[in-house]
Design a protein around this motif. Structure first.
Motif, short mmCIF file in Angstrom:
data_model
loop_
_atom_site.label_atom_id
_atom_site.label_comp_id
_atom_site.label_asym_id
_atom_site.label_seq_id
_atom_site.Cartn_x
_atom_site.Cartn_y
_atom_site.Cartn_z
N LEU A 46 0.81 -1.22 0.00
CA LEU A 46 0.00 0.00 0.00
C LEU A 46 0.84 1.27 0.00
O LEU A 46 0.51 2.22 -0.72
CB LEU A 46 -0.97 -0.02 1.18
CG LEU A 46 -2.08 -1.07 1.06
CD1 LEU A 46 -2.94 -1.07 2.31
CD2 LEU A 46 -2.92 -0.86 -0.20
N GLU A 47 1.90 1.33 0.77
CA GLU A 47 2.71 2.55 0.80
C GLU A 47 3.38 2.82 -0.55
O GLU A 47 3.66 3.97 -0.88
CB GLU A 47 3.75 2.48 1.92
CG GLU A 47 3.17 2.73 3.32
CD GLU A 47 2.40 1.55 3.90
OE1 GLU A 47 1.76 1.72 4.95
OE2 GLU A 47 2.41 0.45 3.31
N ARG A 54 -5.30 5.79 3.95
CA ARG A 54 -5.62 4.40 3.66
C ARG A 54 -6.75 4.33 2.62
O ARG A 54 -6.70 3.53 1.69
CB ARG A 54 -6.02 3.66 4.94
CG ARG A 54 -6.33 2.21 4.73
CD ARG A 54 -5.10 1.35 4.48
NE ARG A 54 -4.31 1.30 5.68
CZ ARG A 54 -3.00 1.54 5.73
NH1 ARG A 54 -2.32 1.83 4.65
NH2 ARG A 54 -2.34 1.48 6.85
N GLU A 55 -7.74 5.20 2.76
CA GLU A 55 -8.86 5.20 1.83
C GLU A 55 -8.40 5.51 0.41
O GLU A 55 -8.85 4.89 -0.55
CB GLU A 55 -9.95 6.19 2.28
CG GLU A 55 -10.71 5.75 3.52
CD GLU A 55 -9.92 5.89 4.83
OE1 GLU A 55 -8.88 6.60 4.87
OE2 GLU A 55 -10.35 5.29 5.83
N ILE A 58 -6.59 2.47 -1.05
CA ILE A 58 -7.54 1.44 -1.49
C ILE A 58 -8.23 1.88 -2.78
O ILE A 58 -8.41 1.08 -3.71
CB ILE A 58 -8.57 1.13 -0.39
CG1 ILE A 58 -7.86 0.57 0.86
CG2 ILE A 58 -9.65 0.18 -0.89
CD1 ILE A 58 -7.06 -0.70 0.66
N ALA A 59 -8.58 3.15 -2.87
CA ALA A 59 -9.21 3.67 -4.10
C ALA A 59 -8.26 3.53 -5.28
O ALA A 59 -8.68 3.20 -6.40
CB ALA A 59 -9.62 5.12 -3.91
N ARG A 60 -6.98 3.74 -5.07
CA ARG A 60 -5.97 3.59 -6.12
C ARG A 60 -5.75 2.12 -6.47
O ARG A 60 -5.48 1.77 -7.62
CB ARG A 60 -4.66 4.22 -5.64
CG ARG A 60 -3.48 4.05 -6.54
CD ARG A 60 -3.46 5.08 -7.65
NE ARG A 60 -2.22 4.99 -8.40
CZ ARG A 60 -2.04 4.19 -9.45
NH1 ARG A 60 -3.00 3.41 -9.86
NH2 ARG A 60 -0.88 4.18 -10.07
N LEU A 61 -5.89 1.24 -5.48
CA LEU A 61 -5.68 -0.19 -5.69
C LEU A 61 -6.83 -0.86 -6.45
O LEU A 61 -6.58 -1.78 -7.24
CB LEU A 61 -5.50 -0.87 -4.32
CG LEU A 61 -5.29 -2.39 -4.33
CD1 LEU A 61 -4.04 -2.76 -5.14
CD2 LEU A 61 -5.18 -2.89 -2.90
N GLN A 135 -7.76 -3.85 8.89
CA GLN A 135 -8.91 -3.18 8.27
C GLN A 135 -9.37 -3.99 7.07
O GLN A 135 -8.57 -4.70 6.46
CB GLN A 135 -8.53 -1.79 7.74
CG GLN A 135 -8.19 -0.77 8.78
CD GLN A 135 -7.74 0.53 8.10
OE1 GLN A 135 -6.61 0.59 7.62
NE2 GLN A 135 -8.59 1.51 8.05
N THR A 136 -10.66 -3.85 6.73
CA THR A 136 -11.17 -4.41 5.48
C THR A 136 -11.96 -3.34 4.76
O THR A 136 -12.51 -2.43 5.38
CB THR A 136 -12.06 -5.65 5.70
OG1 THR A 136 -13.15 -5.29 6.55
CG2 THR A 136 -11.29 -6.81 6.30
N PHE A 137 -11.99 -3.48 3.44
CA PHE A 137 -12.71 -2.56 2.57
C PHE A 137 -13.41 -3.37 1.50
O PHE A 137 -12.89 -4.41 1.08
CB PHE A 137 -11.73 -1.59 1.88
CG PHE A 137 -10.98 -0.70 2.82
CD1 PHE A 137 -11.46 0.57 3.13
CD2 PHE A 137 -9.80 -1.13 3.41
CE1 PHE A 137 -10.78 1.39 4.00
CE2 PHE A 137 -9.10 -0.30 4.28
CZ PHE A 137 -9.60 0.96 4.59
#
Length: 147
Positions: A46-47, A54-55, A58-61, A135-137
């Motif tokens: 993620l970094e 973090r949001e 996740i949006a980029r992922l 965390q989960t998304f």
């Protein structure tokens, strides 16, 4: 750089298929089991995505995952801290097993990485990893929410 170890302070995200989500909505250890032919668990660093929250990571992922996978409606993205995962495996595996998190970029997924040291058919490590999810998304963006 390819094959570099991911720092303990950083985080990885694992795509978890809908079938690995328990009735209570939590991710089960099934999401962290190697499939036949895999030598490591695929995750994304993620970094590496260079986002401020973090949001936004996740949006980029999400679009990166959608290029590689058929993202299911019930699927989730689970976030793990690298150092916490290493410590949990080291302290709770009777054989003192070590796992390693290494950067394994793909052409269309520069954040792609892997968790090495997991074994086929071994539930202990997969259950440990599921237990320490921070965390989960939703794997799919929620309608009306910008990402």
């Amino acid at each position: 750089m390819e094959d570099d170890s991911i720092p303990d302070r950083d985080h990885v995200a694992r795509y978890c298929r809908g079938g690995s989500i328990r009735i209570d909505g939590k991710v089960s250890g099934v999401a962290f089991q190697l499939r036949p032919g895999e030598e490591y668990l695929s995750v994304d660093w993620l970094e590496f995505l260079n986002q401020e929250s973090r949001e936004s990571q996740i949006a980029r992922l999400r679009p990166i995952l959608e290029r590689r996978l058929k993202v299911g409606a019930k699927a989730q993205i689970a976030v793990l801290n690298v150092g916490e995962a290493k410590r949990a495996v080291r302290s709770e595996c009777p054989d003192g097993r070590e796992v390693d998190f290494r950067h394994k970029p793909l052409k269309d997924a520069p954040s792609h990485s892997g968790i090495f040291g997991c074994a086929h058919g071994e539930d202990l490590i997969s259950d440990l990893l599921a237990r320490i999810i921070s965390q989960t998304f939703p794997a799919k963006a929620v309608s009306g929410v910008q990402g």
